[in-house]
Enzyme design. Sequence first.
Site, short mmCIF file in Angstrom:
data_model
loop_
_atom_site.label_atom_id
_atom_site.label_comp_id
_atom_site.label_asym_id
_atom_site.label_seq_id
_atom_site.Cartn_x
_atom_site.Cartn_y
_atom_site.Cartn_z
CE LYS A 1 -4.43 1.15 0.45
NZ LYS A 1 -5.30 -0.45 0.33
N1 GLU Z 1 -7.47 0.71 -2.63
C1 GLU Z 1 -7.70 -1.01 -3.51
C2 GLU Z 1 -8.73 -2.08 -2.73
O1 GLU Z 1 -7.54 -1.49 -1.73
C3 GLU Z 1 -7.45 -1.20 -4.81
C4 GLU Z 1 -6.31 -2.23 -4.63
C5 GLU Z 1 -5.70 -3.10 -6.18
O2 GLU Z 1 -6.30 -3.04 -7.33
O3 GLU Z 1 -4.53 -3.00 -6.38
O4 GLU Z 1 -8.45 -2.44 -2.69
#
Ligand code: GLU
Length: 424
Positions: A114
């Site tokens: 993240k």
């Molecule tokens: N931000 C989204 C999540 O928390 C998508 C992450 C992604 O598609 O890599 O799942």
Amino acid sequence: MAYIEPAPIKDRENPFESMMSRFKIASQALGLDDEVYNVLKSPAKQVAVSLPITMDDGSIQVFEGFRVIHSNILGPSKGGVRYDLSVNIDEVKALAAWMTWKCAVVDIPYGGAKGGIKCNPRQMSSGEIERLTRAYTVALAEIFGPDRDIPAPDMGTGPREMAWLMDAYSRIQGMTVNSVVTGKPLVLGGSLGRAEATGRGVMVSALAAMEKLKINPYQASIAVQGFGNVGSYASLLLEERGSRIIAISDLSGAYYNEEGIDIEKAIAYRDQNNGHLEGFEGAEKISGEELLTLSVDVLVPAATEDVITTENADKIKARLIVEGANGPTAANADAIINEKGIVVAPDILANAGGVTVSYFEWVQNRLGYKWTAERVNRRSDRIMKDAFDRVYETSIEYKVSMRIAAYIVAIDKVSKTYKFRGGF
Ligand code: GLU
């Protein structure tokens, strides 16, 4: 009257500790050895960068940026980039670990990561956000890569930021590399179905859980907290399947109508109203806190972390909670929710539709091919339904909540893979 955005309310648990306490319970249920537990409890890599940006008025402002790779045991790490004033390293660490578990629950070949930048994009110009996004990409160019670490949108970011990220990364590489990021605009190799994917997965999980609880979706009443990408698409898709969305909310407050809110109208209103619902007609205004404790069949928290806490968990009347956001329930509220017999389709299962279609986007980019929306939806619905069934069966087998069952499924997969790969 001009709409004034309230300050974010974030007096809450440490999200990393929230993640760890569930991880511990699931590891014990699985009988995981201490060695593997120790491998998975700390992120593989944490990077903090300082990003000086020239603002439109000529001043220089320095922003803090982060990228945490929790694990790359299952494959390249995957996860969004969040732009929000509340971003901090503990939050990013928790969100990175949740991505590891999420990818494992839906069985896609990614580790978890993240990123985030502490900023308020709603008070920045598009030029300032573009420079910040490009600076962040350049600072992390060695970390990112289609086979290394693949960012995506999260709170405060969308296709526009992903396009700048792809472009900045591609300039460094001297060629177009569209598979370095997902959630791109369609013309740059984005996937059909990606925009609605997380909300669609929430809808699939909600219907699967309603079936188990014998709640008829045609008679179900639903309250949705948060009207961003996840909450608005989840509302729309559940409404299309016959349910009544009786309350929605955003930072401006909550909107309630016992007859059901016209979601298409609410989305159109939000889009013409600077992205918020203030002044929306066709519903009575109530407080965000009241929305959480309405007498509904299903509650969908789709905003941010720690909105269901020991303070309000006892007052929740929904029979089913489907978590569209990451970490909306504080860990110390779990026991209250379980005691009340409320079933929870947990975040790492219910909101995994987004990363699933991100995976499809990456696959299409690498194939140099485009799938139809019908193919994307059919495949992601199947993945979500299979994952739901796996978690449900595990919860029965281990006699635990769906949340702990989801962690068991995920940790089992990651730890088995780790044992095969081995370490130093
Ligand atoms: N931000 C989204 C999540 O928390 C998508 C992450 C992604 O598609 O890599 O799942």
